[in-house]
Design a protein around this motif. Structure first.
Motif, PDB file in Angstrom:
ATOM      1  N   ARG A  80       0.787  -1.121   0.124  1.00 44.14           N
ATOM      2  CA  ARG A  80      -0.067   0.163   0.036  1.00 44.14           C
ATOM      3  C   ARG A  80       0.731   1.316   0.029  1.00 44.14           C
ATOM      4  NH1 ARG A  80      -4.902  -0.087   4.143  1.00 44.14           N
ATOM      5  NH2 ARG A  80      -2.875   0.109   5.690  1.00 44.14           N
ATOM      6  N   THR A  81       0.719   2.063  -0.830  1.00 42.45           N
ATOM      7  CA  THR A  81       1.347   3.325  -0.941  1.00 42.45           C
ATOM      8  C   THR A  81       1.356   4.266   0.173  1.00 42.45           C
ATOM      9  OG1 THR A  81      -0.519   4.392  -1.998  1.00 42.45           O
ATOM     10  CG2 THR A  81       1.078   3.413  -3.515  1.00 42.45           C
ATOM     11  N   ASP A  82       0.156   4.394   0.924  1.00 42.97           N
ATOM     12  CA  ASP A  82      -0.104   5.082   1.973  1.00 42.97           C
ATOM     13  C   ASP A  82       0.523   4.558   3.277  1.00 42.97           C
ATOM     14  OD1 ASP A  82      -3.984   5.582   1.585  1.00 42.97           O
ATOM     15  OD2 ASP A  82      -2.174   6.709   0.396  1.00 42.97           O
ATOM     16  N   ASP A  83       1.426   3.603   3.276  1.00 42.16           N
ATOM     17  CA  ASP A  83       2.095   2.868   4.153  1.00 42.16           C
ATOM     18  C   ASP A  83       3.322   3.431   4.297  1.00 42.16           C
ATOM     19  OD1 ASP A  83       0.254  -0.169   4.966  1.00 42.16           O
ATOM     20  OD2 ASP A  83      -0.387   1.857   5.743  1.00 42.16           O
ATOM     21  N   TYR A  84       3.696   4.279   3.104  1.00 42.13           N
ATOM     22  CA  TYR A  84       5.219   4.573   3.184  1.00 42.13           C
ATOM     23  C   TYR A  84       5.388   5.960   3.325  1.00 42.13           C
ATOM     24  CZ  TYR A  84       6.417  -0.101   1.245  1.00 42.13           C
ATOM     25  OH  TYR A  84       6.667  -1.250   1.010  1.00 42.13           O
ATOM     26  N   ASP A  85       6.352   6.300   4.059  1.00 43.41           N
ATOM     27  CA  ASP A  85       6.593   7.774   4.529  1.00 43.41           C
ATOM     28  C   ASP A  85       7.235   8.561   3.712  1.00 43.41           C
ATOM     29  OD1 ASP A  85       5.336   7.049   7.249  1.00 43.41           O
ATOM     30  OD2 ASP A  85       6.884   5.573   7.317  1.00 43.41           O
ATOM     31  N   TYR A  86       8.300   8.025   2.999  1.00 40.86           N
ATOM     32  CA  TYR A  86       9.259   8.898   2.254  1.00 40.86           C
ATOM     33  C   TYR A  86       9.218   8.405   0.630  1.00 40.86           C
ATOM     34  CZ  TYR A  86      10.480  10.149   6.926  1.00 40.86           C
ATOM     35  OH  TYR A  86      10.666  10.205   8.217  1.00 40.86           O
ATOM     36  N   TRP A  87       9.337   9.272  -0.073  1.00 35.87           N
ATOM     37  CA  TRP A  87       9.554   8.937  -1.643  1.00 35.87           C
ATOM     38  C   TRP A  87      10.404   9.734  -2.210  1.00 35.87           C
ATOM     39  CZ3 TRP A  87       5.907   5.670  -3.921  1.00 35.87           C
ATOM     40  CH2 TRP A  87       4.964   5.310  -2.921  1.00 35.87           C
ATOM     41  N   GLY A  88      11.010   9.205  -3.367  1.00 36.89           N
ATOM     42  CA  GLY A  88      11.946   9.731  -4.277  1.00 36.89           C
ATOM     43  C   GLY A  88      11.180  10.556  -5.437  1.00 36.89           C
ATOM     44  N   GLN A  89      11.981  11.380  -6.346  1.00 37.37           N
ATOM     45  CA  GLN A  89      11.329  11.808  -7.050  1.00 37.37           C
ATOM     46  C   GLN A  89      10.921  11.152  -8.246  1.00 37.37           C
ATOM     47  OE1 GLN A  89      10.452  15.337  -6.988  1.00 37.37           O
ATOM     48  NE2 GLN A  89      10.712  14.891  -4.988  1.00 37.37           N
ATOM     49  N   GLY A  90      11.337   9.965  -8.622  1.00 37.22           N
ATOM     50  CA  GLY A  90      11.051   8.959  -9.545  1.00 37.22           C
ATOM     51  C   GLY A  90      12.019   9.015 -10.630  1.00 37.22           C
ATOM     52  N   THR A  91      12.003   7.962 -11.397  1.00 42.42           N
ATOM     53  CA  THR A  91      13.011   7.903 -12.756  1.00 42.42           C
ATOM     54  C   THR A  91      12.377   7.306 -13.492  1.00 42.42           C
ATOM     55  OG1 THR A  91      15.281   7.129 -13.546  1.00 42.42           O
ATOM     56  CG2 THR A  91      14.201   5.883 -11.959  1.00 42.42           C
ATOM     57  N   GLN A  92      12.431   7.876 -15.031  1.00 43.57           N
ATOM     58  CA  GLN A  92      11.669   7.269 -16.112  1.00 43.57           C
ATOM     59  C   GLN A  92      12.254   6.007 -16.644  1.00 43.57           C
ATOM     60  OE1 GLN A  92       8.674   6.545 -18.593  1.00 43.57           O
ATOM     61  NE2 GLN A  92       8.383   8.305 -17.608  1.00 43.57           N
ATOM     62  N   VAL A  93      11.453   5.005 -17.045  1.00 39.21           N
ATOM     63  CA  VAL A  93      12.020   3.810 -17.633  1.00 39.21           C
ATOM     64  C   VAL A  93      11.029   3.589 -18.948  1.00 39.21           C
ATOM     65  CG1 VAL A  93      12.020   1.300 -17.347  1.00 39.21           C
ATOM     66  CG2 VAL A  93      12.731   2.613 -15.545  1.00 39.21           C
ATOM     67  N   THR A  94      11.494   3.566 -19.876  1.00 33.63           N
ATOM     68  CA  THR A  94      10.909   3.440 -21.369  1.00 33.63           C
ATOM     69  C   THR A  94      11.574   2.238 -22.080  1.00 33.63           C
ATOM     70  OG1 THR A  94      10.507   5.712 -21.355  1.00 33.63           O
ATOM     71  CG2 THR A  94      10.082   4.480 -23.488  1.00 33.63           C
ATOM     72  N   VAL A  95      10.409   1.438 -22.158  1.00 32.39           N
ATOM     73  CA  VAL A  95      10.715   0.205 -22.932  1.00 32.39           C
ATOM     74  C   VAL A  95      10.232   0.092 -24.385  1.00 32.39           C
ATOM     75  CG1 VAL A  95      10.734  -2.168 -22.856  1.00 32.39           C
ATOM     76  CG2 VAL A  95      10.796  -1.318 -20.861  1.00 32.39           C
ATOM     77  N   SER A  96      11.059   0.021 -25.401  1.00 37.60           N
ATOM     78  CA  SER A  96      10.576   0.262 -26.786  1.00 37.60           C
ATOM     79  C   SER A  96      10.345  -1.187 -27.120  1.00 37.60           C
ATOM     80  CB  SER A  96      11.775   0.968 -27.590  1.00 37.60           C
ATOM     81  OG  SER A  96      12.769   0.056 -27.572  1.00 37.60           O
TER      82      SER A  96
END
Length: 124
Positions: A107-123
Motif C-alpha cells: 500500500r502506497t499510504d504506508d510509506y513515509d518517504y518518496w523519491g522523485q522518480g526515474t523514467q523507464v521506457t521500454v521500446s
C-alpha cells in the motif's frame, strides 16, 4: 528525515535490462523497509517489490516476479532494482519509497518517504 534519490532510468529495447539505484540519506535508521513502485500514464501507482533492511526479506508483485530482482547494500544505504526481460508494459516512472513501520508492504499510504522518480521506457 529520510531523503531518497533514484537513478538509472532510461530507454531500453524490449528484452533488455536496466538497473535502478535508490540512495537513502538522513535518518535512515528509522527506515525498516524499502520498496519500488511504478506509475504509467493514466494509471494508478502500483507496487513492484519491497525489501526489509534487516534480514532482507522480499516480496514481489506477480507482474515482475522472475524478471526483477531487488537487493540492498546496508553499509551504503542503497537499494537496487535489477530489471531483466523488460516489456513495453514495464514503461513507467519508477519511485523509490521508505517506510518506518512494519505491516502490509503493497500500500502506497504506508510509506513515509518518496523519491522523485526515474523514467523507464521500454521500446517494442
Amino acid at each position: 528525515q529520510v531523503q531518497l534519490v533514484e537513478s538509472g532510468g532510461g530507454l531500453v529495447q524490449a528484452g533488455g535490462s536496466l538497473r535502478l539505484s535508490c540512495a537513502a540519506s538522513g535518518r535512515t535508521f528509522s527506515s525498516v523497509a524499502m520498496a519500488w513502485f511504478r506509475q504509467a500514464p493514466g494509471k494508478e501507482r502500483e507496487f513492484v517489490v519491497s525489501i526489509l533492511w534487516s534480514g532482507g526479506s522480499t516480496y514481489y508483485a506477480d507482474s515482475v516476479k522472475g524478471r526483477f530482482t531487488i537487493s540492498r547494500d546496508n553499509a551504503k544505504n542503497t537499494v537496487y532494482l535489477q530489471m531483466d526481460s523488460l516489456k513495453p508494459e514495464d514503461t513507467a516512472v519508477y519511485y523509490c519509497a521508505a517506510r518506518t513501520t512494519y505491516g502490509v508492504v503493497t500500500r502506497t499510504d504506508d510509506y513515509d518517504y518518496w523519491g522523485q522518480g526515474t523514467q523507464v521506457t521500454v521500446s517494442s
